[in-house]
Design a protein around this motif. Structure first.
Motif, PDB file in Angstrom:
ATOM      1  N   VAL A 127      -2.279   2.085   4.373  1.00 23.18           N
ATOM      2  CA  VAL A 127      -4.060   2.544   4.269  1.00 23.18           C
ATOM      3  C   VAL A 127      -4.411   1.808   5.478  1.00 23.18           C
ATOM      4  O   VAL A 127      -5.433   2.270   6.268  1.00 23.18           O
ATOM      5  CB  VAL A 127      -4.586   1.819   3.050  1.00 23.18           C
ATOM      6  CG1 VAL A 127      -6.027   2.025   2.721  1.00 23.18           C
ATOM      7  CG2 VAL A 127      -4.112   2.786   1.713  1.00 23.18           C
ATOM      8  N   ASN A 147      -4.755   5.224   9.068  1.00 24.08           N
ATOM      9  CA  ASN A 147      -3.877   4.706   7.890  1.00 24.08           C
ATOM     10  C   ASN A 147      -2.385   4.063   8.560  1.00 24.08           C
ATOM     11  O   ASN A 147      -1.816   3.208   8.122  1.00 24.08           O
ATOM     12  CB  ASN A 147      -3.163   5.760   6.868  1.00 24.08           C
ATOM     13  CG  ASN A 147      -4.591   6.104   5.877  1.00 24.08           C
ATOM     14  OD1 ASN A 147      -4.567   6.993   5.450  1.00 24.08           O
ATOM     15  ND2 ASN A 147      -5.771   5.058   6.021  1.00 24.08           N
ATOM     16  N   TYR A 176     -10.662   7.648   3.607  1.00 27.85           N
ATOM     17  CA  TYR A 176      -9.141   7.381   3.186  1.00 27.85           C
ATOM     18  C   TYR A 176      -8.683   6.035   3.619  1.00 27.85           C
ATOM     19  O   TYR A 176      -7.543   5.686   3.716  1.00 27.85           O
ATOM     20  CB  TYR A 176      -8.470   8.451   4.009  1.00 27.85           C
ATOM     21  CG  TYR A 176      -8.684   9.821   3.545  1.00 27.85           C
ATOM     22  CD1 TYR A 176      -8.418  10.343   2.255  1.00 27.85           C
ATOM     23  CD2 TYR A 176      -9.598  10.781   4.437  1.00 27.85           C
ATOM     24  CE1 TYR A 176      -8.785  11.500   1.906  1.00 27.85           C
ATOM     25  CE2 TYR A 176      -9.876  11.888   3.919  1.00 27.85           C
ATOM     26  CZ  TYR A 176      -9.342  12.267   2.680  1.00 27.85           C
ATOM     27  OH  TYR A 176      -9.807  13.505   2.236  1.00 27.85           O
ATOM     28  N   GLN A 234       0.642  -1.284   0.024  1.00 32.93           N
ATOM     29  CA  GLN A 234      -0.098   0.100  -0.056  1.00 32.93           C
ATOM     30  C   GLN A 234       0.856   1.317  -0.002  1.00 32.93           C
ATOM     31  O   GLN A 234       0.493   2.197  -0.628  1.00 32.93           O
ATOM     32  CB  GLN A 234      -0.869   0.003   1.108  1.00 32.93           C
ATOM     33  CG  GLN A 234      -2.150  -1.116   1.033  1.00 32.93           C
ATOM     34  CD  GLN A 234      -2.538  -1.265   2.579  1.00 32.93           C
ATOM     35  OE1 GLN A 234      -2.541  -0.629   3.261  1.00 32.93           O
ATOM     36  NE2 GLN A 234      -3.726  -2.210   2.430  1.00 32.93           N
ATOM     37  N   GLU A 235       2.085   1.120   0.649  1.00 34.18           N
ATOM     38  CA  GLU A 235       2.779   2.432   0.870  1.00 34.18           C
ATOM     39  C   GLU A 235       3.529   2.732  -0.871  1.00 34.18           C
ATOM     40  O   GLU A 235       3.436   3.623  -1.059  1.00 34.18           O
ATOM     41  CB  GLU A 235       3.918   2.048   1.727  1.00 34.18           C
ATOM     42  CG  GLU A 235       4.745   3.209   2.068  1.00 34.18           C
ATOM     43  CD  GLU A 235       5.572   3.277   3.583  1.00 34.18           C
ATOM     44  OE1 GLU A 235       6.286   4.235   3.804  1.00 34.18           O
ATOM     45  OE2 GLU A 235       5.597   2.056   3.966  1.00 34.18           O
ATOM     46  N   LYS A 268      -6.318   9.753   7.873  1.00 35.65           N
ATOM     47  CA  LYS A 268      -5.188   9.590   7.233  1.00 35.65           C
ATOM     48  C   LYS A 268      -4.004   9.516   8.018  1.00 35.65           C
ATOM     49  O   LYS A 268      -2.824   8.751   7.975  1.00 35.65           O
ATOM     50  CB  LYS A 268      -4.727  11.074   6.673  1.00 35.65           C
ATOM     51  CG  LYS A 268      -5.530  11.325   5.236  1.00 35.65           C
ATOM     52  CD  LYS A 268      -5.267  12.548   4.666  1.00 35.65           C
ATOM     53  CE  LYS A 268      -6.171  13.026   3.364  1.00 35.65           C
ATOM     54  NZ  LYS A 268      -5.750  14.421   2.854  1.00 35.65           N
ATOM     55  N   TYR A 304       0.126   4.082  -2.624  1.00 33.54           N
ATOM     56  CA  TYR A 304      -0.542   5.392  -2.145  1.00 33.54           C
ATOM     57  C   TYR A 304       0.508   6.328  -1.509  1.00 33.54           C
ATOM     58  O   TYR A 304       0.105   7.313  -0.951  1.00 33.54           O
ATOM     59  CB  TYR A 304      -1.575   4.891  -1.030  1.00 33.54           C
ATOM     60  CG  TYR A 304      -2.666   4.060  -1.746  1.00 33.54           C
ATOM     61  CD1 TYR A 304      -3.624   4.728  -2.617  1.00 33.54           C
ATOM     62  CD2 TYR A 304      -2.768   2.803  -1.444  1.00 33.54           C
ATOM     63  CE1 TYR A 304      -4.364   3.874  -3.437  1.00 33.54           C
ATOM     64  CE2 TYR A 304      -3.828   2.045  -2.154  1.00 33.54           C
ATOM     65  CZ  TYR A 304      -4.471   2.663  -3.179  1.00 33.54           C
ATOM     66  OH  TYR A 304      -5.449   1.773  -3.724  1.00 33.54           O
ATOM     67  N   SER A 319     -10.381   5.904  -5.749  1.00 34.79           N
ATOM     68  CA  SER A 319      -9.769   5.541  -6.859  1.00 34.79           C
ATOM     69  C   SER A 319      -9.765   3.882  -6.886  1.00 34.79           C
ATOM     70  O   SER A 319      -9.821   3.281  -7.917  1.00 34.79           O
ATOM     71  CB  SER A 319      -8.417   6.030  -7.152  1.00 34.79           C
ATOM     72  OG  SER A 319      -7.760   5.639  -6.063  1.00 34.79           O
ATOM     73  N   TYR A 320      -9.347   3.300  -5.741  1.00 40.05           N
ATOM     74  CA  TYR A 320      -9.163   2.017  -5.698  1.00 40.05           C
ATOM     75  C   TYR A 320     -10.854   1.547  -5.853  1.00 40.05           C
ATOM     76  O   TYR A 320     -10.665   0.125  -6.344  1.00 40.05           O
ATOM     77  CB  TYR A 320      -8.606   1.608  -4.164  1.00 40.05           C
ATOM     78  CG  TYR A 320      -9.012   0.161  -3.795  1.00 40.05           C
ATOM     79  CD1 TYR A 320      -7.945  -0.877  -4.293  1.00 40.05           C
ATOM     80  CD2 TYR A 320      -9.978  -0.308  -2.968  1.00 40.05           C
ATOM     81  CE1 TYR A 320      -8.276  -2.508  -3.905  1.00 40.05           C
ATOM     82  CE2 TYR A 320     -10.095  -1.766  -2.579  1.00 40.05           C
ATOM     83  CZ  TYR A 320      -9.346  -2.545  -3.296  1.00 40.05           C
ATOM     84  OH  TYR A 320      -9.595  -3.891  -2.852  1.00 40.05           O
ATOM     85  N   ILE A 337     -10.487   3.931  -0.423  1.00 38.11           N
ATOM     86  CA  ILE A 337     -10.210   4.917  -1.253  1.00 38.11           C
ATOM     87  C   ILE A 337     -10.664   4.916  -2.688  1.00 38.11           C
ATOM     88  O   ILE A 337     -10.979   3.805  -3.312  1.00 38.11           O
ATOM     89  CB  ILE A 337      -8.676   4.998  -1.625  1.00 38.11           C
ATOM     90  CG1 ILE A 337      -7.761   5.304  -0.258  1.00 38.11           C
ATOM     91  CG2 ILE A 337      -8.100   6.061  -2.663  1.00 38.11           C
ATOM     92  CD1 ILE A 337      -6.456   5.127  -0.140  1.00 38.11           C
TER      93      ILE A 337
END
Length: 328
Positions: A155, A195, A275, A147-148, A191, A151, A280-281, A278
């Motif tokens: 997350v 996250n 967040y 994820q890092e 966030k 993004y 877009s995901y 997400i």
């Protein structure tokens, strides 16, 4: 509303508590499935709206919550087994014209219902969390590193706390702290507190507080806190533990690729300020698995809890989509 609730022992022996409302003639039944940390009562905006319109309703306390049984073994939370529990409830209610509406972990169960029981449903509506094809869950540390890369930061860092053995005890000591974060007045705090690994744990263990969210009025917050407190947090946290322990790793073994695509009309409610799920995901997942002619998307300027934060618009969108599906 308590007089609308029923109990049912499913075929595998767990007793579910669920709201049941018979629909008017020619009205379908709406199945609402909640996530973490929530109960059937979290759908009160939708229950009140669709009940007055004559829709049938089936709204369970999902496994581990409210008046439903609370197994302590993560193996009891196999998603295929929970999906079958839900089908058992629908069979007991003798309802066959059903739309499944799901939020958070409820979307994982709706995904299994689509994969294994699609013929029972007229359509699926996913709120914030998308349809997903089950797969072998990687080690949590590896998932966070991946994820890092994508993004710029992890997350689901909060999973490192929720899957710990002492998490239930610490949360039960400071339930208000958890609810402040999970139902945030300002979604931006996810966030950092959700996250980033370790941040939710320190916040809860230290008993820190944030402002209450307007969309979770005090009467509903107290009800949720009391219901979670009565049953304890060991069972609800098994929704996370079952994943990291590999309980669902073999869910799709033996299925054909075509079984993994959505085959019914589908509504995706996208939260622009979520967040964890997400946007877009979520869009990528839905487009990957849903034929375009079956997919309707609606975006909301909310955080994770679309159906609580913008209930009037969500209810209207859901109703219009159901009417559109019925016409086509």
């Amino acid at each position: 509303m308590q007089d609308l609730y029923k109990k049912l022992k499913t075929a595998r022996g767990y007793t579910y508590n669920y709201l049941s409302v018979k629909g008017q003639a020619k009205r379908p039944t709406l199945l609402f499935m909640h996530g973490f940390p929530d109960t059937s009562h979290g759908w009160y905006h939708q229950i009140n709206h669709f009940r007055t319109k004559g829709y049938g309703l089936v709204v369970p306390d999902m496994l581990g919550y409210g008046g439903t049984d609370k197994p302590t073994d993560p193996a009891a939370f196999a998603h295929t087994a929970i999906a079958q529990d839900i089908v058992d409830i629908l069979n007991a209610e003798a309802v066959y014209s059903v739309y499944a509406i799901s939020h958070d972990w409820g979307s994982s169960i709706a995904s299994i219902l689509s994969i294994r029981h699609s013929e029972r449903f007229l359509g699926f509506a996913f709120i914030a969390v998308p349809y997903s094809v089950p797969s072998k869950f990687p080690p949590l540390e590896l998932a966070l590193k991946e994820q890092e890369k994508v993004y710029g930061q992890p997350v689901i860092g909060y999973w490192t706390f929720l899957t710990k053995e002492n998490a239930a005890i610490e949360i039960e000591k400071n339930m208000e702290s958890l609810l402040d974060v999970l139902y945030p007045a300002d979604p931006e705090i996810w966030k950092t507190l959700m996250n980033i690994p370790g941040n939710l744990e320190s916040f809860v263990v230290e008993g820190r507080r944030l402002a209450n969210a307007d969309y979770l009025p005090e009467i509903h917050r107290e009800q949720l806190k009391n219901l979670l407190g009565q049953g304890g947090m060991t069972s609800p946290l098994n929704w996370y533990k079952c994943m990291v322990q590999g309980v669902n790793d073999d869910t799709i073994d033996g299925l054909e690729p075509e079984d993994l695509s959505i085959r019914r009309p589908t509504l995706m409610a996208l939260a622009r300020f979520d967040y964890v799920a997400i946007e877009s995901y979520v869009e990528t997942m839905m487009h990957q698995h849903t034929p375009p002619e079956l997919l309707t998307e609606r975006g909301y300027d909310t955080g994770h809890w679309i159906h609580l934060e913008d209930p009037l618009r969500f209810n209207s969108d859901l109703e219009q989509w159901i009417e559109m599906v019925a016409k086509t």
